[in-house]
Scaffold this active site. Sequence first.
Site, PDB file in Angstrom:
ATOM      1  N   THR A   1       0.859  -1.186   0.000  1.00 58.83           N
ATOM      2  CA  THR A   1       0.000   0.000   0.000  1.00 58.83           C
ATOM      3  C   THR A   1       0.893   1.233   0.000  1.00 58.83           C
ATOM      4  OG1 THR A   1      -1.716  -1.184   1.224  1.00 58.83           O
ATOM      5  CG2 THR A   1      -1.805   1.220   1.271  1.00 58.83           C
TER       6      THR A   1
ATOM      7  N   LYS B   1      -6.917   1.176  -3.006  1.00 55.35           N
ATOM      8  CA  LYS B   1      -6.414   0.455  -1.838  1.00 55.35           C
ATOM      9  C   LYS B   1      -6.425   1.344  -0.592  1.00 55.35           C
ATOM     10  CE  LYS B   1      -3.925  -2.628   0.534  1.00 55.35           C
ATOM     11  NZ  LYS B   1      -4.399  -3.914   1.007  1.00 55.35           N
TER      12      LYS B   1
END
Lengths: 222, 222
Positions: B94, B170
């Site tokens: 991420t 995300k």
Amino acid sequence: MKIAVFGLGSMGYGMAQSLLRAGHTVHGFDVVPQQVERFRDDGGAGGELADIAVSLDAVVVVVLNAGQTKDVLFGDNGVVPRLKDGAVIMSCATVPPEFAMDAEARCAAASIHYLDAPISGGSVKAAEGRLSVMAAGRPEAFAAARPVLDATAETVFDMGDHAGPGSVMKSVNQLLAGVHIATMAEALTFGMQQGLAPDRFLEVISKCAGTSWMLENRAPHI
Amino acid sequence: MKIAVFGLGSMGYGMAQSLLRAGHTVHGFDVVPQQVERFRDDGGAGGELADIAVSLDAVVVVVLNAGQTKDVLFGDNGVVPRLKDGAVIMSCATVPPEFAMDAEARCAAASIHYLDAPISGGSVKAAEGRLSVMAAGRPEAFAAARPVLDATAETVFDMGDHAGPGSVMKSVNQLLAGVHIATMAEALTFGMQQGLAPDRFLEVISKCAGTSWMLENRAPHI
């Protein structure tokens, strides 16, 4: 059974319809006269509360909060003093656990059963008779309310043998649901600000770890 | 294909195993030597990065964050300058969308494809090759990474033809997941303080409007 439903909103109307479908005689009451008329057109029974109260077997209270529930049960025109011994109150609004315990005691003093019975599932499940009910009360209250539960609920969680835990469970559920719906709206906005299409957001998140019942159920309405 | 996986943690190890199962030659790298040894015992290929980099077709980066991803790609011993033209980086950590866009540009300058490909699904799905991948990148990057996606993902969301939107998606997912897991823990504590058994909490809430993926997946561990 002869049943009165107080509160013909999105949840109560569906529950009243489910009770009709199950073959019960159902009286509907609401502060909005049009809702009462609509329900009578759907097959609901007529009559004034003062006349029919003594013949009721069960009263389902699906109003907004503890204040409204208190009015319906114990207010100036409250139903509890008019009911016959052994009738059951099924109290479905989200109320503080202390309110439920107090209401149970006041009903018991009038020889009335009280079931602490908050509901979850949304209006579609209410109309289908497929609600989840977080029920707590004395075994006699469960027994007296059984036909109502059978007609309105897919799942009855037995939370205990006295009023209170049903409302505790419901409060926790509402805490979660409230945070989830607010978070979903914030996340959707955040994503849109960065160029994500809302449909895409819903499609992806509902398959990922960030999903929730509230997101899948409510985001499509936004 | 010849593939290197950087990061043999709970997600990366499962992805590396899924790639082995699909018949690829897979080199595993991690800061923990025991994880590298364990992966070689499982069938991973050996060799030093300096020797094998030029022969790699794909590099999967499953480290913790943007800083570690940057080290792996462009650090003192970074892999990007050593790769052959047309190899693909699949970046799964991420990271900020800006990082993904910058990394794509730097890779392009070195004739390397870059897929902005954050993952979701947890360690069990990683081990089963059934992750959700929020992928964004040029069509050539998708094409080059296709065998890796096929071996590791159940669902590939095509988020667009340049790096960035995968990481946006995300981030939004992580925002939701983080709030949900914190809320679940608070709600569980709140309910227990009022006498709800934790097992009962989970049983009821998972059937009600307050449920979330995080609650159903993580509350049992608490």
